[in-house]
Scaffold this active site. Structure first.
Site, short mmCIF file in Angstrom:
data_model
loop_
_atom_site.label_atom_id
_atom_site.label_comp_id
_atom_site.label_asym_id
_atom_site.label_seq_id
_atom_site.Cartn_x
_atom_site.Cartn_y
_atom_site.Cartn_z
N CYS B 19 -30.48 -9.19 -15.25
CA CYS B 19 -30.39 -7.90 -15.91
C CYS B 19 -30.09 -6.77 -14.98
O CYS B 19 -29.91 -6.93 -13.79
CB CYS B 19 -31.75 -7.62 -16.50
SG CYS B 19 -32.99 -7.87 -15.26
N ASN B 253 -35.98 -8.28 -12.36
CA ASN B 253 -34.62 -8.78 -12.30
C ASN B 253 -34.64 -9.92 -11.32
O ASN B 253 -34.73 -9.71 -10.12
CB ASN B 253 -33.66 -7.68 -11.82
CG ASN B 253 -32.25 -8.20 -11.66
OD1 ASN B 253 -31.93 -9.29 -12.13
ND2 ASN B 253 -31.42 -7.44 -10.98
N GLY B 254 -34.60 -11.13 -11.84
CA GLY B 254 -34.65 -12.25 -10.91
C GLY B 254 -35.14 -13.50 -11.55
O GLY B 254 -35.04 -13.68 -12.76
N MET B 508 -18.08 -39.09 0.82
CA MET B 508 -17.48 -39.77 -0.33
C MET B 508 -18.45 -40.04 -1.48
O MET B 508 -18.23 -40.93 -2.29
CB MET B 508 -16.82 -41.09 0.10
CG MET B 508 -15.53 -40.92 0.85
SD MET B 508 -14.34 -39.79 0.08
CE MET B 508 -13.68 -40.79 -1.23
N GLU B 921 -11.72 -25.43 -1.00
CA GLU B 921 -12.13 -24.21 -0.30
C GLU B 921 -11.45 -24.15 1.05
O GLU B 921 -11.99 -24.57 2.03
CB GLU B 921 -13.64 -24.22 -0.09
CG GLU B 921 -14.08 -23.06 0.78
CD GLU B 921 -15.56 -23.01 1.02
OE1 GLU B 921 -16.20 -24.06 1.01
OE2 GLU B 921 -16.07 -21.90 1.22
N LYS B 972 -23.22 -32.22 -3.09
CA LYS B 972 -24.26 -31.47 -2.38
C LYS B 972 -24.50 -30.13 -3.03
O LYS B 972 -24.33 -29.09 -2.40
CB LYS B 972 -23.91 -31.31 -0.90
CG LYS B 972 -22.48 -30.81 -0.66
CD LYS B 972 -22.28 -30.47 0.80
CE LYS B 972 -20.83 -30.11 1.08
NZ LYS B 972 -20.56 -29.76 2.44
N CYS B 1148 -10.46 -41.17 9.85
CA CYS B 1148 -9.95 -41.87 8.66
C CYS B 1148 -8.72 -42.69 9.05
O CYS B 1148 -7.69 -42.14 9.44
CB CYS B 1148 -9.59 -40.86 7.58
SG CYS B 1148 -8.85 -41.62 6.12
#
Lengths: 496, 1544
Positions: B19, B253-254, B508, B921, B972, B1148
């Site tokens: 809020c 608020n929380g 993986m 990302e 994760k 890899c």
């Protein structure tokens, strides 16, 4: 897991061999182990794959990829890399009762499936295995297990080959009292008499047999079971019987002149040589000798190779190997991708030796024998051969002779190394074991037969195959037998 | 209360809210109507922080609390023929009563009756006049009857506090009476307020509706000197009037992350309380908490209770939200002692929270220790404090402002009209700290570990004996087997922790069966999944923000929280909850007054009754412990040591939870604490779970034994003692990480907080032993748990019997091992999939897919589903595969985690199909905007915005079809990431706009999303940044994800992606991969059900991902409610991935998850492989569609009735689960009421429209800049702004970027703004635009700055000194990539967080400044807050530090503090000059005037890794090498140096 990125730093280095010039003068083992430090580096190449194909033993189009014993390869490779030989031995022993056999004679489907082999030389898994077990023997890690808890049950294993020995070993460790019957004079089956001494020194077998005997396994040689009466007697004495008699009916060469003398099945030839070697260091003259003869071997497989190596040692004038298939490509064909068993051209030790001595690979590809010619005394003097090509017929692909390619080559000793058609029947008949269309014991459940007290494993069950399959089957069969016996015990306890 | 029944996967407890808050107070206590009006204005100006439901005219809730308007009520009373006594002589109850007249009358009767019983009389009732005309349907439907009751003060009760207390006690009695009266079941009865001082007007309203609804609020006679206002944003549209704030004492608020534990502990304390002021009344008010309320309501209950029990309001608030003290260097010694004492009384209520509170006299506010909520304030010349979530909410003439500030983390502020002044944090707290001799109490009473004696010889001897049987190695092995150890526990869990002191990484994801589906016996721990924070509260970075983290715990008997005494702190304090043998022995043998330790064995007999054996053993244990606790035992040691052959260990978790809950239920929980001596604890998840279920300390003896063995054999590189220390440290560190995923900072409050969901445990077990844990698919009963425990035990016996070699079996859990744990991607799956996509052979693909579709491998929930046959149709009537694949996406894998080759191949493949690939990302190289010569495009259609904001520029965003906000990732969730420097290759650094060789940190939270309304803001910002893109929010399945999704839908997202827990990752701790998050099926079904329930489903699209492998997987996902589908692992396998699980190692071997050029050369993937895979899956999907009779995916979406649970062909464990909640048909409460609310898939006509047309950008900026964009002529104009103008300049910027991707010439567009800027001012502003704001601005100022220029200038007429007042909000310049800014004042928390290239000048900043910065320059002309430069791996900061404060404020982990060099000075001077030029900053001018003198006070903060690269590169460049090449050489030099330094 070996060393992170170790495969980027180190290349593959195989075990050494005694040079052909030296090794051709005896029947001693020709493989030389790498120094410990170098073997550790080889193990460092292992990538500890998340999905290690090396230990799967899966069948792709009937061919195996990865270890049928599911050896915990990445785990013991790491231990080798770290110099933890005892722990490596313990982990290896979890899955493989006889690493000293597979470490010597296995064609290593593990390496065929090694993930590193996809774009590089695979990890030298087989050498690592051999090193682990031999270090274990050297350092006294391998000791008979004392004080095994005993269930009081008795199991008879018929057949002292790799499957039978593996079954006996595991059944014994599971607490059963085990007896092994072997029809020949020495235990070991094909390990003993099928594989020549230079590939598998026979003392390696007796070393293992001694250990098993010390743990309580009873070995009976020169004993075969062929009658119903014998079988019934056995069934009354033992809680279970495991048939591991192999797939020993050799495939014949059905051509004109087959009745000629100096024509032998490869296994007979190899076996007699080994027996003479062991009995008398080859002085009793009971071996079939290739000395001074042109030797022709029909069949380009491992046994053919063993024949070539033996004949060369015996002093053959020439050695020719007839192979009906084409020479495989040097690299994997497009339809033979990793991790399938690689169908590639390789020179095995026998061919190398022939090459060394006579200057050429003994194999003649796409060739077949059409006739055996004999002299008046009935001895073989030459064989007619012809080139073939594989053509599609209504029965699938078949070899068709190439006109004009006929040839006659001299031959004083003809060895038939064309594999085996299936198990021999008397022992199965004695135990009233039903057979399927391939002549193998028919059963609803793995390792069972139509006789509830009789089990089977190894080549006898699956047809001719690799030593590693024989061991894997022997072990698995042992667990199945034990489970069934446990269940029986529980059931009878309930009834009581 | 409105009780909603449980249906499907939804639970009311999952609801969250957030809020905007406001608190206003007249410092001298002068009342006025204006104060009320101002408060209402504040509320209206924060409407964007509130939420709207399905209808535009129904809000989530708004309300106001103020003083009883005596003058007004007197007048109202007179109208009813009543005379009110003086102010304070009566109380007013504001009541929500049932809708029906009859029930309302009945409720009034009860009310009056209870009042009478308590000696009070109701003077009269007043129907509160309301005007519901403007309300939406749902609000009207549920609107209660609203009455006020006027209650006279009885003569026996004195005025003031006593009367207030009487009203409180009476209210509690009324509430309980009503609750137990069946007449009112299902009816609303709620007391909004009942006080002689304050009154609350609130409801299910929009902020702007409050004053039109309550007619009273317009009355001029309504006056107050204080007010709290609140605008609510709820994650659902569940009608609720009472959930609106304010509560009776506070607004919040929380989110309280530790709520479950706090509630349990608080309940446990109830039997132990004594209050001299409440006396016998105390019993009457219990229970303290109404557990059906929200976290805020419960917090309010406790705050009220503490205050009513006689504690000061400030003290009560501080007890709940203590400021960090363990590592805090900024507090006095006295305060530290007080806080230490305080911590022995109660654990913190941990979580992001800004609370404003009042008792009708004092008004104050307090912020959580992390400062995760904004709280800005003005103090005006006419004695007002105006505190709110934002500045600018009240129009105040700048000349009237005395002070502008921002509440700092953990700090408090109170207006005390009695003293007529503001009480600042230090005054309040030092005052409290000085009240009693806390230091002395602590010194005398608190027992520390090193004060404990070694146990006496005799005790020691007994202990030795207990361990005796565990002496030989073989015996250890056998013990380990009995505890279910596998080989990997030693090699992959214990050893790495003992060697490195931290949990090892894996990659993986996971593809093994859920514990309850596995045919292998599993540890009980594995049946629980960790919860994590997403959207409604942030996870935190315990590592870098360790200043707020605390690991200490207490043992012993707790005192009385209501009164202070010395004996309250007579406890044993442990630095961490992990013990070694010595510590454990010392506690076990404790001989200190007031402590008594006792060991209870937690084993049962192998031959016990297979149905009841375990349960009986636990019952016996519970009773034994209870009896002992009643007999003064206060250290309860549960030990699972095996002492005889038949001992089967009880899972330590079960035993601990059982005792914990039994003691709670018995009301004696606070009399003692639990220590577990556990053999089954190996990894982090295990330890965290024990803590989560009430354990205070753990001694993992068997793991320690394993370490000793390893040390003996040379398996670890350190001595045993050191290994054990490191192992314990790794566990503690891991627990901290687990709790920080949930946003919890202290182990003390994590203990008992139960932040787990059970997956595969029957409710009978949950209710008895894990009370109140969420468990939605049933599963093992207690006898089944016994069966598993026995199975492990028997396997150990069997191993013994089989005489197998002395080695543990492999488990095959991470690394596949034939014959051990099953994996979806086993060698055969990988082989078949790769062969099929390479050959294009669909038959081979069917061979692959049949392994899953036909149930050969059953690892997932979906493998337990079968289809209910429909009316099948011919396949050719189904939409073509080429259409279906347009709904397919590939997963977010960053360029950096995978190679260029792999990344681009995926993009090309998806572009060929018309599907979408995802940048992940890591930014994207702009060269990929160009088409290939064959027409292929390498551009990723989906641009991800993750917490690191790497390469998130205006250009990046404008090249997107879809912008995905990654809240969490399946592997994760709740964690950030760390790309170690050695992996930041030059080409990676380029796209991430960072420096090669310098590590990059992605923080756990998005620092602009601490709550749902923050997410709505980011969505809004991104829509401004690119209004053509679909905005997606990626969530991970967990309990409550459905309600979060509902909130996200309300927040304006176009698409919600629900990820399963099993997604892959480049690197994450093993326990995160395996033990966090839920399977996709649960998350997806819950989302579908909850969105339908709220009528919101048709507004958004739903995408699903999580190890989707076949057409059946897609069909199941579609029936569960998804219409788009993501794949990541399968496409990688198609490209050659072998599930090496070595992604984190850069080795890899197939060139996918690596940057190593040699390995990349081995990449054999081709776009056609991915194309084939996608087409195969679509083709198979079509077969299922035909079979079920669906022609399109849209038709099929959500038809869950076509699925059924297959219980026949599964193992015994899988048979115990019940998936009916997953397969429940969603409720459609608004069907026929609100059009489109019943549609089960996205409907374009229902799409939520973000109103961008009302932005200043559209109405003013674009028209005025039109010609500039066309003709590149300059423009300069000015505009007035207010806090509702959010993301100013962002649309304009987006238009410029589209036409000029590299931006415009500097300062081509200059706009002068005046007023208070809204949030995200200048977000993603590209080069060429300059915004100069005179006034102040809110949070997220300059977010993602992409080359533009920003300035904030303090108005000349302001009375205060610019450089001492907060002028911009928290988290300014988050993710800025280039550009510059000049701030003529103070900035809030986390200034320049993740700045990677902007040059900024500011005159002071709050805590955590320059956090995670990787580039750019920050000049700070004033003080910085604590934890400055934490996680800063690049860039430079120059700080003016005349008082030498910087050193103590700096986080030294990555940076050095040095003197400036010559070139620094010239740079500094240049920036200073520009700052003065633009802002006329007096401070700037002063510094410049005496620059030569002042310059020595500047300090330079630079990360050492960054400097090293820079220096090396500069050396190379001197040799005439090009910059790019020099950097590349420097990178190689640095990474070579770092070789062999081990893993990150």
């Amino acid at each position: 897991m070996g060393k992170t990125g170790g495969f980027l730093e180190y290349g593959r280095k195989d075990h050494g061999v005694r040079v052909p010039g030296e090794r051709l003068s005896d029947f001693d083992e020709f493989v030389l182990r790498l120094p410990e430090e170098e073997q550790k580096i080889q193990a460092a190449r292992c990538m500890n794959c998340g999905t290690a194909f090396c230990q799967t033993g899966m069948l792709i189009d009937g061919k195996v990829s990865g270890c049928p014993l599911h050896n915990l390869i990445p785990e013991w490779n790491d231990l080798v890399f770290r110099g933890k030989w005892k722990e490596a031995y313990d982990r290896l022993s979890l899955t493989n009762p006889f690493p000293e056999f597979t470490g010597r004679v296995c064609p290593a489907p593990c390496e065929a499936g090694c993930n590193l082999g996809l774009g590089d030389d695979p990890t030298s898994i087989k050498d690592d295995e051999l090193q682990i077990i031999e270090k274990a023997f050297d350092n006294g890690f391998v000791k008979p297990m004392n004080n095994l808890s005993r269930s009081g049950r008795r199991v008879l294993v018929i057949g002292g080959g790799p499957a039978g020995l593996a079954a006996a070993h595991s059944l014994n460790r599971l607490g059963n009292k085990v007896t092994v019957y072997e029809r020949s004079d020495r235990m070991g089956g094909l390990l003993m008499y099928g594989i020549p001494n230079m590939k598998l020194d026979k003392s390696v077998i007796s070393r293992r047999l001694d250990l098993m005997a010390a743990e309580g396994v009873e070995f009976v040689c020169n004993k075969s079971v062929t009658t119903i009466k014998e079988a019934q007697e056995i069934l009354s004495q033992y809680d279970a019987v495991v048939l591991c008699c192999g797939s020993t009916d050799p495939r014949n060469l059905n051509v004109q002149g087959r009745e000629a003398s100096e024509v032998y099945y490869a296994v007979d030839y190899l076996g007699r040589n080994t027996k003479s070697l062991l009995d008398s260091k080859l002085t009793d003259g009971k071996a079939v000798s290739a000395k001074g003869k042109h030797v022709v071997i029909v069949g380009g497989g491992d046994t053919g190779t063993d024949c070539a190596a033996t004949a060369t040692r015996q002093g053959a004038l020439s050695v020719t190997q007839i192979e009906i298939m084409d020479c495989p490509p040097s690299d994997r064909a497009a339809n033979n991708p990793w991790p399938q068993w690689p169908m590639t051209y390789k020179q095995d030790y026998g061919q190398q030796e022939v090459d060394y001595k006579f200057g050429a690979d003994p194999r003649r590809w796409l060739t077949t024998v059409t006739k055996i010619n004999k002299d008046d005394s009935g001895k073989v003097i030459s064989v007619d051969i012809v080139k073939v090509k594989w053509e599609k017929t209504d029965k699938g692909f078949a070899p068709v002779p190439v006109k004009g390619s006929e040839e006659t080559i001299p031959c004083g000793l003809l060895l038939i190394a064309m594999g085996f058609t299936g198990p021999q029947t008397p022992v199965m008949d004695a135990f009233s074991v039903e057979r399927n269309s391939r002549g193998l014991p028919a059963a609803d459940k793995l390792y069972h037969t139509s006789n509830p007290k009789v089990f089977t494993a190894g080549d006898q069950r699956r047809g001719q195959s690799l030593v590693v399959w024989a061991i894997a089957e022997g072990v698995e069969c042992a667990y199945e037998v034990n489970l069934c016996l446990e269940k029986q015990k529980q059931q009878s306890a309930k009834i009581d | 209360m409105n009780q909603t029944k449980e249906h499907g996967l939804y639970r009311e407890a999952f609801e969250h809210d957030a809020c905007g808050i406001g608190a206003l107070a007249q410092i001298k206590g002068i009342k006025s109507h204006q104060m009320l009006q101002d408060a209402l204005s504040v509320l209206v100006n924060m409407e964007h922080r509130g939420g709207k439901g399905l209808e535009s005219n129904t809000g989530d809730g708004a309300g106001i609390l103020f003083q009883i308007p005596h003058r007004f009520f007197r007048q109202e009373a007179q109208r009813q023929g009543q005379l009110l006594p003086d102010n304070g002589e009566y109380g007013v109850a504001m009541l929500f009563l049932p809708k029906s007249l009859e029930k309302t009358e009945a409720a009034k009767k009860v009310f009056e009756k209870v009042c009478r019983e308590n000696g009070m009389s109701v003077l009269f009732w007043r129907a509160v006049p309301v005007d519901p005309a403007g309300l939406g349907f749902t609000a009207k439907e549920t609107m209660p009857t609203i009455f006020q009751a006027f209650i006279l003060r009885p003569g026996s009760v004195s005025k003031g506090d006593a009367f207030e207390r009487k009203l409180f006690v009476t209210r509690r009695l009324i509430e309980k009476r009503i609750k137990n009266d069946k007449t009112f079941t299902g009816e609303i009865f709620y007391v909004s307020s009942m006080s002689c001082r304050t009154i609350v007007y609130k409801g299910m309203l929009l902020a702007s509706q409050l004053s039109s609804f309550y007619l009273d609020l317009r009355q001029a006679k309504v006056e107050t000197s204080l007010a709290l206002v609140h605008s609510r944003f709820s994650t659902n549209t569940n009608p609720s009037w009472e959930r609106a704030h304010p509560n009776r004492y506070m607004i919040h608020n929380g989110e309280i992350n530790t709520l479950r534990g706090n509630v349990n502990w608080m309940t446990a304390r109830e039997s132990n309380l004594y209050s001299s002021v409440l006396g016998e009344d105390l019993e009457k008010v219990l229970p303290i908490m109404d557990q059906s309320g929200s976290d805020s309501a419960i917090l309010d209950n406790v705050l009220e209770f503490l205050t009513m029990s006689g504690r000061k309001l400030t003290r009560s608030a501080m007890m709940l939200l203590p400021e960090p003290w363990v590592h805090n260097t900024d507090i006095s010694e006295k305060l530290r002692a007080f806080l230490a004492y305080q911590s022995t009384l109660m654990e913190p209520w941990d979580g992001p929270a800004a609370i404003a509170f009042t008792n009708g006299i004092q008004t104050g506010a307090i912020l959580d220790r992390n400062g995760l909520r904004p709280a800005r304030y003005y103090v005006t010349k006419d004695d007002r404090l105006i505190l709110a979530s934002e500045v600018g909410v009240l129009d105040i003439d700048p000349s009237q402002i005395l002070q502008k500030g921002s509440l700092e983390p953990g700090k408090m502020i109170v207006v005390d009209p009695v003293q007529g002044r503001i009480l600042w944090n230090d005054i309040i707290k030092e005052g409290l700290a000085n009240e009693l001799p806390y230091r002395q109490w602590i010194d005398e009473e608190l027992v520390l570990m090193d004060q404990l004696e070694e146990p006496s010889a005799q005790v020691s001897h007994t202990l030795e004996n207990e361990e005796h049987d565990a002496k030989s190695e073989l015996n250890h092995l056998q013990q380990m087997r009995k505890f279910g150890y596998v080989f990997e526990d030693l090699t992959e869990v214990i050893r790495p922790m003992a060697e490195s002191g931290s949990e090892p990484l894996a990659s993986m994801g996971t593809d093994v069966p859920l514990a309850v589906l596995s045919s292998r016996p599993k540890a009980l721990f594995e049946y629980f999944k960790q919860l994590f924070a997403q959207v409604t509260n942030p996870p935190i970075d315990a590592l870098r923000e360790s200043i707020v983290t605390s690991t200490q715990v207490y043992l012993g008997s707790r005192g009385n929280i209501l009164e202070d005494s010395k004996k309250n702190c007579h406890l044993l304090r442990l630095k961490t909850p992990l013990l070694d043998r010595g510590e454990f022995r010392r506690i076990q043998g404790i001989r200190v007054r007031g402590f008594k330790a006792q060991v209870f064995r937690i084993v049962f007999d192998r031959d016990a009754d297979p149905e009841k054996g375990l349960e009986e053993a636990l019952d016996k244990l519970n009773e034994k412990v209870l009896a002992a606790v009643k007999n003064q035992t206060n250290i309860i040691i549960l030990s699972d040591r095996i002492q005889s052959a038949g001992d089967v260990p009880i899972p330590s978790l079960l035993a601990a939870a059982s005792v914990h809950h039994h003691l709670i239920r018995s009301g004696v929980r606070t009399r003692g604490d639990i220590i577990v001596e556990a053999g089954d604890v190996r990894g982090v998840h295990h330890a965290a779970m024990l803590m989560g279920y009430g354990t205070t300390a753990i001694y993992p003896y068997l793991a320690h034994t394993a370490i000793e063995e390893m040390a003996k054999k040379g398996d670890i590189s350190c001595p045993a003692e050191e290994g054990i220390k490191k192992y314990n440290k790794a566990l503690v560190h891991g627990i901290v990480k687990v709790m920080s995923k949930m946003g919890i900072s202290t182990i003390h409050s994590y203990a008992g907080s139960q932040n787990f969901e059970a997956l595969g445990i029957d409710l009978s077990v949950i209710d008895k032993y894990f009370t109140n844990t969420v468990s939605r698919i049933g599963g093992l009963k207690i006898a089944d748990i016994q069966r598993e425990a026995v199975a492990k035990f028997d396997m150990a016996l069997q191993a013994e019997k089989e005489n197998i070699p002395p080695a543990l079996e492999s488990g095959g859990e991470t690394q596949y091992r034939t014959g051990k744990e099953e994996h979806l991607y086993d060698p055969m799956s990988i082989y078949l999939l790769q062969q099929s996509v390479r050959s294009g052979n669909y038959k081979t693909f069917k061979e692959y897919s049949s392994r899953f579709n036909e149930g050969k491998i059953r690892a997932t929930i979906r493998s337990c589903f079968d289809f209910v046959n429909g009316k099948s149709i011919p396949v050719d009537e189904v939409e073509p595969a080429s259409e279906i694949v347009k709904r397919f996406k590939t997963g977010a894998m960053s360029y950096g985690s995978i190679s260029k080759e792999a990344h681009e191949t995926l993009a090309i493949a998806m572009n060929r199909l018309g599907g979408k690939s995802n940048t992940g990302e890591g930014g994207e190289d702009v060269s990929r905007e160009r088409l290939e010569s064959n027409g292929d495009s390498k551009l990723s259609a989906i641009k991800q915005v993750a917490s690191g904001r790497f390469g998130v520029t205006s250009r990046y965003l404008n090249s997107a079809c879809e912008i995905q906000i990654k809240i969490a990732q399946g592997a994760k969730p709740g964690e950030g990431g760390h790309l170690p420097g050695r992996k930041v290759y030059p080409w990676i650094a380029k796209t991430r706009q960072s420096t090669p060789g310098v590590g990059l940190i992605s923080p756990p939270p998005h620092h602009d999303i601490y709550s749902i309304e923050d997410l709505a803001e980011l969505i809004y910002d991104l829509k401004n940044a690119n209004d053509r893109a679909v905005i997606t929010v990626k969530l991970v399945a967990e309990a409550g994800v459905g309600t979060v999704a509902a909130g996200v839908a309300k927040g304006g997202a176009d698409l919600i992606l629900i990820s399963g827990h099993d997604g892959g990752t480049g690197a994450a701790p093993g326990s995160s991969i395996r033990n966090t998050g839920l399977p996709l099926e649960l998350g997806l079904a819950e989302t579908q059900q909850t969105l339908m329930r709220n009528g919101l489903r048709s507004r958004v699209r739903i995408e699903a991902d999580g190890k989707l492998m076949t057409g059946k997987d897609v069909a199941v996902a579609c029936l569960l409610g998804a219409e788009e589908f993501g794949f990541a692992t399968a496409p990688l396998i198609s490209l050659g991935c072998l599930m090496m699980r070595a992604c984190e190692k850069d080795t890899c071997p197939v060139g996918i998850a690596t940057q190593n050029e040699t390995l990349r050369a081995k990449f054999k993937g081709d776009p056609s492989h991915v194309v084939n895979f996608m087409m195969f899956v679509a083709e198979e999907m079509r077969e299922y569609m035909a079979r079920l009779g669906f022609r399109t995916v849209e038709e099929m979406c959500g038809h869950v009735e076509f699925l059924r649970q297959d219980r026949e062909n599964v193992n015994w464990k899988a048979r115990t689960i019940d998936l009916s909640s997953v397969l429940a048909m969603p409720e459609k409460p608004y069907e026929g009421i609100i059009a489109g609310s019943e549609i089960m898939h996205f409907a374009p006509e229902m799409a939520s429209h973000c109103d961008l047309n009302s932005t200043l950008d559209k109405s003013l900026f674009l028209p005025l800049c039109d010609h500039v964009i066309e003709n590149l002529t300059a423009v300069h104009f000015s505009a007035d702004v207010s806090n509702v103008d959010r993301a100013l300049g962002t649309i304009l910027g987006s238009r410029i970027t589209r036409k000029y991707p590299d931006g415009l010439p500097e300062e081509l567009i200059c706009i002068d703004l005046r007023g208070s800027g809204g949030q995200s001012l200048g977000a993603f502003l590209p080069k060429g635009i300059r915004l100069t704001l005179t006034g102040d601005a809110n949070d997220y100022f300059g977010k993602g700055l992409s080359g533009g220029q920003l300035a904030v200038i303090t108005p000349a007429e302001s009375g205060f000194i610019a450089s001492e007042n907060i002028i911009i909000g928290n988290v300014a310049f988050y993710g800025a990539t280039s550009g510059k800014a000049f701030i003529n004042g103070f900035a809030g928390q986390r200034f320049a967080v993740r700045n990677s290239g902007a040059n900024l000048v500011v005159e002071g900043m709050g805590n955590h400044g320059c956090e995670y910065m990787t580039g750019g320059i920050v000049v700070c002309l004033g003080p910085v807050g604590v934890n400055f430069a934490c996680g800063m791996s690049g860039g430079t900061a120059y700080v003016y530090d005349p008082n030498d404060m910087l050193g103590s404020r700096l986080n030294h982990e990555l940076v050095d503090m040095t003197q400036l060099a010559l070139h620094d000075y010239s740079l500094l001077k240049l920036m200073l000059e520009e700052h003065i030029d633009i802002t006329r900053s007096p401070l700037g001018i002063r510094l410049m005037y005496s620059f030569d003198k002042e310059k020595t006070h500047f300090k330079k903060v630079i990360p050492f890794g960054y400097r090293k690269i820079k220096v090396l590169a500069a050396e190379q460049e001197k040799n005439g090498i090009s910059h790019a090449e020099a950097i590349s050489i420097a990178f190689k030099m640095v990474t070579r140096d770092n070789q062999g330094k081990g893993n990150e």
